[in-house]
Design a protein around this motif. Structure first.
Motif, PDB file in Angstrom:
ATOM      1  N   ARG A   3       0.831  -1.194   0.000  1.00 44.42           N
ATOM      2  CA  ARG A   3       0.000   0.000   0.000  1.00 44.42           C
ATOM      3  C   ARG A   3       0.870   1.249   0.000  1.00 44.42           C
ATOM      4  O   ARG A   3       2.026   1.220   0.439  1.00 44.42           O
ATOM      5  CB  ARG A   3      -0.926   0.005   1.225  1.00 44.42           C
ATOM      6  N   LYS A  45      -8.270   3.098   0.258  1.00 45.77           N
ATOM      7  CA  LYS A  45      -8.466   2.096   1.289  1.00 45.77           C
ATOM      8  C   LYS A  45      -9.236   2.689   2.474  1.00 45.77           C
ATOM      9  O   LYS A  45      -9.077   3.864   2.809  1.00 45.77           O
ATOM     10  CB  LYS A  45      -7.124   1.549   1.775  1.00 45.77           C
ATOM     11  N   TRP A  62      -4.742   6.434   1.553  1.00 44.00           N
ATOM     12  CA  TRP A  62      -3.947   5.281   1.146  1.00 44.00           C
ATOM     13  C   TRP A  62      -4.616   4.555  -0.023  1.00 44.00           C
ATOM     14  O   TRP A  62      -5.844   4.469  -0.091  1.00 44.00           O
ATOM     15  CB  TRP A  62      -3.792   4.297   2.303  1.00 44.00           C
ATOM     16  N   SER A 122      -4.091   0.804  -2.493  1.00 45.62           N
ATOM     17  CA  SER A 122      -3.602  -0.556  -2.275  1.00 45.62           C
ATOM     18  C   SER A 122      -2.234  -0.825  -2.892  1.00 45.62           C
ATOM     19  O   SER A 122      -1.513  -1.716  -2.443  1.00 45.62           O
ATOM     20  CB  SER A 122      -4.611  -1.569  -2.817  1.00 45.62           C
ATOM     21  N   SER A 123      -1.853  -0.081  -3.922  1.00 45.17           N
ATOM     22  CA  SER A 123      -0.552  -0.292  -4.564  1.00 45.17           C
ATOM     23  C   SER A 123      -0.100   1.014  -5.217  1.00 45.17           C
ATOM     24  O   SER A 123      -0.939   1.856  -5.565  1.00 45.17           O
ATOM     25  CB  SER A 123      -0.629  -1.401  -5.614  1.00 45.17           C
TER      26      SER A 123
END
Length: 369
Positions: free
Chosen positions: A250, A283, A307, A309-310
């Motif tokens: 994240r 997120k 945030w 996830s990637s």
């Protein structure tokens, strides 16, 4: 042990000794295949690890071949009393050395396959894609070791070969210094655990992308523009690398915002946080939050922290959040300030008279028409 075995064999005629040794060898091979290895395979099937399955599968052939051919090798050894001294050289050249060489070859193949398959298995489990390095290095070690044993079996003097290999190694080292530097640079990156396949990295040169391949000489990145960038490992080893996928995949993104003086800050913060929480790319945990950073020249400077996830989703999430926040602020009538400049023109008396004369002349010309 060999002396007792020799004494035992010496009590039999040559033909019977030969038949006895070959029978013991073949029976041992059959017992290994039918009993020992079958039980070993049954045992490793019940374990969770795949590594023991690999070891048992690859050791099966060399163990059976060794058990089957060791009797042939024994028959050619004079100190074991199983060979006729008259035909000792012929037996050794036609049976002893070829059987020993075959044993060395099958064991070298098995050892090479074991390590390569284990590395491949570890690689598939998500570890660093460094199979080419370990596979090639281990294969080289096995080949050198097997060649040494084969030369020893056939009584070939290896001292001149070692000298020639040393000279050739120095020449190759100078000729391939860049390749050697890339190789050891890749080893350093591996043991430092700098990145692995699938990580999103940013280099100090500005290049950024997902690691798709790590080889002996270089590392390949796939950029957001779907362009493959190949970087030598020696360069990466001395460069500053930001791994945005470690220790967790994240990533937190920061979106700067500005709001006009006099705005109700509670309403503004709740609106932005609500928009962020509704965005599917963001997120839920950690929760989005607003931070009041400073009093700006044109407005109050905020920063939205949230945030994704990637790292690969950062730009898309930033785009969607900026659009949605802008529309909502317009709908609510909340001012988003931007720099404004007031320009004041000031003229001296002489300049005013020149301007007045010019205006009078322009009016006269227009009246005359």
């Amino acid at each position: 042990m060999f002396e007792g075995f020799t004494d035992f064999l010496s009590g039999f005629p040559l033909a019977e000794r030969t038949a006895l040794v070959l029978s013991i060898s073949l029976v041992s091979a059959v017992l290994l295949e039918v009993v020992v290895l079958r039980l070993a395979r049954r045992f490793v099937r019940g374990t969770d690890s795949e590594l023991d399955n690999i070891v048992v599968e690859e050791l099966r052939l060399p163990m059976v071949v060794t058990a089957a051919l060791v009797g042939v090798w024994v028959l050619t050894q004079p100190d074991l009393g199983a060979a006729d001294v008259i035909y000792q050289d012929q037996l050794t050249n036609f049976f002893g050395r070829p059987s020993a060489s075959l044993i060395v070859v099958v064991w070298a193949r098995a050892l090479n396959n074991i390590v390569n398959r284990i590395v491949e298995n570890v690689q598939q489990s998500g570890r660093f894609d460094f199979a080419p390095v370990f596979s090639n290095v281990w294969t080289l070690v096995v080949l050198v070791g097997a060649a040494f044993f084969l030369l020893t079996i056939w009584n070939i003097e290896i001292t001149p070969l070692l000298g020639a290999a040393g000279v050739a190694g120095i020449a190759i080292g100078f000729a391939a210094k860049d390749t050697v530097a890339n190789f050891f640079g890749g080893l350093a990156l591996y043991f430092d655990d700098t990145y692995k396949i699938g990580d999103y990295v940013v280099l100090d040169t500005g290049d950024a992308g997902t690691v798709v391949r790590v080889g002996i000489r270089s590392t390949t990145l796939l950029t957001r523009d779907e362009v493959m960038v190949t970087v030598p490992n020696s360069v990466l080893n001395s460069a500053r690398i930001i791994n945005e996928s470690a220790p967790q995949r994240r990533k937190r993104i920061r979106i700067p915002l500005s709001v006009g003086y006099g705005t109700d800050l509670d309403v503004f913060e709740d609106l932005v946080v609500g928009v962020t929480e509704d965005e599917s790319l963001v997120k839920d945990s950690p929760k989005p939050r607003m931070r009041f950073r400073q009093f700006g020249d044109s407005g109050l400077e905020y920063e939205l922290l949230c945030w994704v996830s990637s790292p690969s989703r950062e730009q898309k999430a930033r785009h969607r959040l900026n659009r949605t926040i802008y529309r909502r602020l317009l709908d609510e009538g909340i001012e988003m300030p931007f720099p404004k400049r007031d320009v004041t023109l000031s003229f001296a008396d002489a300049d005013r008279s020149v301007i007045a004369d010019a205006d009078g002349l322009a009016a006269a010309e227009s009246g005359g028409d």
